[in-house]
Design a protein around this motif. Structure first.
Motif, mmCIF file in Angstrom:
data_model
loop_
_atom_site.group_PDB
_atom_site.id
_atom_site.type_symbol
_atom_site.label_atom_id
_atom_site.label_comp_id
_atom_site.label_asym_id
_atom_site.label_seq_id
_atom_site.Cartn_x
_atom_site.Cartn_y
_atom_site.Cartn_z
ATOM 1 N N GLU A 12 7.747 9.873 2.839
ATOM 2 C CA GLU A 12 6.927 11.079 2.720
ATOM 3 C C GLU A 12 5.446 10.714 2.649
ATOM 4 O O GLU A 12 4.605 11.398 3.234
ATOM 5 C CB GLU A 12 7.319 11.880 1.479
ATOM 6 C CG GLU A 12 8.660 12.557 1.596
ATOM 7 C CD GLU A 12 9.107 13.170 0.283
ATOM 8 O OE1 GLU A 12 9.431 14.373 0.294
ATOM 9 O OE2 GLU A 12 9.127 12.455 -0.742
ATOM 10 N N ALA A 13 5.134 9.644 1.931
ATOM 11 C CA ALA A 13 3.739 9.197 1.838
ATOM 12 C C ALA A 13 3.216 8.843 3.230
ATOM 13 O O ALA A 13 2.104 9.219 3.600
ATOM 14 C CB ALA A 13 3.617 8.003 0.895
ATOM 15 N N LEU A 14 4.000 8.129 3.994
ATOM 16 C CA LEU A 14 3.591 7.726 5.327
ATOM 17 C C LEU A 14 3.391 8.931 6.250
ATOM 18 O O LEU A 14 2.467 8.965 7.062
ATOM 19 C CB LEU A 14 4.618 6.756 5.925
ATOM 20 C CG LEU A 14 4.243 6.104 7.246
ATOM 21 C CD1 LEU A 14 2.950 5.307 7.106
ATOM 22 C CD2 LEU A 14 5.372 5.208 7.713
ATOM 23 N N GLU A 15 4.237 9.935 6.066
ATOM 24 C CA GLU A 15 4.157 11.144 6.896
ATOM 25 C C GLU A 15 2.820 11.869 6.709
ATOM 26 O O GLU A 15 2.303 12.488 7.639
ATOM 27 C CB GLU A 15 5.315 12.076 6.540
ATOM 28 C CG GLU A 15 5.413 13.312 7.382
ATOM 29 C CD GLU A 15 6.619 14.157 7.015
ATOM 30 O OE1 GLU A 15 6.517 15.382 7.158
ATOM 31 O OE2 GLU A 15 7.644 13.590 6.583
ATOM 32 N N HIS A 16 2.272 11.812 5.504
ATOM 33 C CA HIS A 16 1.015 12.507 5.189
ATOM 34 C C HIS A 16 -0.050 11.466 4.866
ATOM 35 O O HIS A 16 -0.473 11.313 3.720
ATOM 36 C CB HIS A 16 1.215 13.470 4.017
ATOM 37 C CG HIS A 16 2.277 14.483 4.284
ATOM 38 N ND1 HIS A 16 2.088 15.528 5.155
ATOM 39 C CD2 HIS A 16 3.540 14.578 3.843
ATOM 40 C CE1 HIS A 16 3.204 16.235 5.219
ATOM 41 N NE2 HIS A 16 4.098 15.672 4.436
ATOM 42 N N ILE A 37 0.833 -1.200 0.000
ATOM 43 C CA ILE A 37 0.000 0.000 0.000
ATOM 44 C C ILE A 37 0.869 1.252 0.000
ATOM 45 O O ILE A 37 0.606 2.208 -0.719
ATOM 46 C CB ILE A 37 -0.965 -0.014 1.202
ATOM 47 C CG1 ILE A 37 -1.989 -1.132 1.008
ATOM 48 C CG2 ILE A 37 -1.653 1.335 1.384
ATOM 49 C CD1 ILE A 37 -2.859 -1.401 2.210
ATOM 50 N N LEU A 38 1.913 1.230 0.791
ATOM 51 C CA LEU A 38 2.822 2.373 0.866
ATOM 52 C C LEU A 38 3.508 2.630 -0.474
ATOM 53 O O LEU A 38 3.642 3.780 -0.903
ATOM 54 C CB LEU A 38 3.845 2.132 1.973
ATOM 55 C CG LEU A 38 4.555 3.335 2.534
ATOM 56 C CD1 LEU A 38 3.595 4.428 2.950
ATOM 57 C CD2 LEU A 38 5.418 2.912 3.697
ATOM 58 N N GLU A 39 3.908 1.585 -1.165
ATOM 59 C CA GLU A 39 4.540 1.733 -2.482
ATOM 60 C C GLU A 39 3.557 2.291 -3.504
ATOM 61 O O GLU A 39 3.920 3.128 -4.329
ATOM 62 C CB GLU A 39 5.108 0.398 -2.958
ATOM 63 C CG GLU A 39 6.350 -0.046 -2.220
ATOM 64 C CD GLU A 39 7.525 0.915 -2.380
ATOM 65 O OE1 GLU A 39 7.681 1.525 -3.463
ATOM 66 O OE2 GLU A 39 8.291 1.061 -1.411
ATOM 67 N N ILE A 40 2.313 1.833 -3.463
ATOM 68 C CA ILE A 40 1.286 2.363 -4.370
ATOM 69 C C ILE A 40 1.098 3.851 -4.111
ATOM 70 O O ILE A 40 1.080 4.663 -5.039
ATOM 71 C CB ILE A 40 -0.043 1.599 -4.209
ATOM 72 C CG1 ILE A 40 0.103 0.161 -4.706
ATOM 73 C CG2 ILE A 40 -1.170 2.321 -4.952
ATOM 74 C CD1 ILE A 40 -1.060 -0.744 -4.327
ATOM 75 N N ALA A 41 0.949 4.219 -2.847
ATOM 76 C CA ALA A 41 0.757 5.631 -2.497
ATOM 77 C C ALA A 41 1.933 6.476 -2.957
ATOM 78 O O ALA A 41 1.739 7.541 -3.558
ATOM 79 C CB ALA A 41 0.557 5.773 -0.993
ATOM 80 N N ALA A 42 3.134 6.019 -2.695
ATOM 81 C CA ALA A 42 4.328 6.772 -3.079
ATOM 82 C C ALA A 42 4.397 6.944 -4.596
ATOM 83 O O ALA A 42 4.725 8.027 -5.091
ATOM 84 C CB ALA A 42 5.575 6.073 -2.557
ATOM 85 N N SER A 43 4.047 5.910 -5.331
ATOM 86 C CA SER A 43 4.072 5.971 -6.789
ATOM 87 C C SER A 43 3.045 6.965 -7.321
ATOM 88 O O SER A 43 3.353 7.783 -8.192
ATOM 89 C CB SER A 43 3.808 4.576 -7.357
ATOM 90 O OG SER A 43 3.708 4.616 -8.754
ATOM 91 N N ASP A 98 -6.619 -4.322 -0.645
ATOM 92 C CA ASP A 98 -6.339 -5.096 -1.849
ATOM 93 C C ASP A 98 -5.479 -4.329 -2.848
ATOM 94 O O ASP A 98 -5.150 -4.844 -3.912
ATOM 95 C CB ASP A 98 -7.642 -5.520 -2.531
ATOM 96 C CG ASP A 98 -8.457 -6.463 -1.667
ATOM 97 O OD1 ASP A 98 -7.855 -7.248 -0.894
ATOM 98 O OD2 ASP A 98 -9.694 -6.410 -1.752
ATOM 99 N N GLY A 99 -5.164 -3.068 -2.524
ATOM 100 C CA GLY A 99 -4.352 -2.248 -3.416
ATOM 101 C C GLY A 99 -5.158 -1.473 -4.439
ATOM 102 O O GLY A 99 -4.594 -0.784 -5.287
ATOM 103 N N GLU A 100 -6.503 -1.563 -4.381
ATOM 104 C CA GLU A 100 -7.324 -0.765 -5.282
ATOM 105 C C GLU A 100 -7.243 0.682 -4.830
ATOM 106 O O GLU A 100 -7.199 0.957 -3.635
ATOM 107 C CB GLU A 100 -8.777 -1.238 -5.233
ATOM 108 C CG GLU A 100 -8.969 -2.649 -5.721
ATOM 109 C CD GLU A 100 -10.398 -3.107 -5.587
ATOM 110 O OE1 GLU A 100 -10.873 -3.776 -6.505
ATOM 111 O OE2 GLU A 100 -11.055 -2.785 -4.562
ATOM 112 N N LYS A 101 -7.252 1.608 -5.800
ATOM 113 C CA LYS A 101 -7.031 3.007 -5.444
ATOM 114 C C LYS A 101 -7.917 3.938 -6.238
ATOM 115 O O LYS A 101 -8.390 3.596 -7.316
ATOM 116 C CB LYS A 101 -5.575 3.377 -5.663
ATOM 117 C CG LYS A 101 -5.156 3.308 -7.121
ATOM 118 C CD LYS A 101 -3.703 3.647 -7.286
ATOM 119 C CE LYS A 101 -3.170 3.490 -8.679
ATOM 120 N NZ LYS A 101 -4.026 3.286 -9.788
ATOM 121 N N LEU A 102 -8.102 5.109 -5.672
ATOM 122 C CA LEU A 102 -8.749 6.214 -6.366
ATOM 123 C C LEU A 102 -7.985 7.474 -5.981
ATOM 124 O O LEU A 102 -7.891 7.817 -4.804
ATOM 125 C CB LEU A 102 -10.227 6.340 -5.977
ATOM 126 C CG LEU A 102 -10.993 7.457 -6.691
ATOM 127 C CD1 LEU A 102 -11.009 7.237 -8.209
ATOM 128 C CD2 LEU A 102 -12.406 7.571 -6.152
#
Length: 78
Positions: free
Chosen positions: A22-26, A8-14, A53-57
Motif C-alpha cells: 500500500e505504501a508503494l502504491e501511494h 525505505i519501504l518498511e519505514i514508510a509502511a511503519s 539513509d532512512g531519515e524521515k519527516l
C-alpha cells in the motif's frame, strides 16, 4: 517506483500504518533528489518524506507537500 529499497519501504509502511504494498502504491520519487514521498489516502492521513539513509519527516494532512519538503530540506526530522 522500482528503485525504492526494502528499508525505505518498511519505514514508510511503519509510519503510515499500512502494508509495504500500500505504501508503494501511494508514493513518488521527488525529482532532482534522493527523496521519496509516501502518503495515505484517508481523510486526516499522514505523509512522510524519506531519504536514502532512512531519515524521515512525517506530518498530518494539514501540512502540504511543499511545506513538508521545505522542512525536510531545512534539516527537520522525526
Amino acid at each position: 517506483m522500482n528503485n525504492v529499497n526494502d528499508k525505505i519501504l518498511e519505514i514508510a509502511a511503519s509510519v503510515l500504518k499500512v502494508t509495504p504494498e500500500e505504501a508503494l502504491e501511494h508514493s513518488k520519487v521527488i525529482e532532482d533528489s534522493n527523496l521519496y514521498y509516501f502518503w495515505t489516502v484517508t481523510r486526516g492521513g499522514i505523509s512522510v518524506i524519506i531519504n536514502e539513509d532512512g531519515e524521515k519527516l512525517a506530518a498530518g494532512s494539514a501540512i502540504s507537500f511543499e511545506k513538508l519538503l521545505e522542512a525536510f530540506n531545512e534539516g527537520k526530522r522525526n
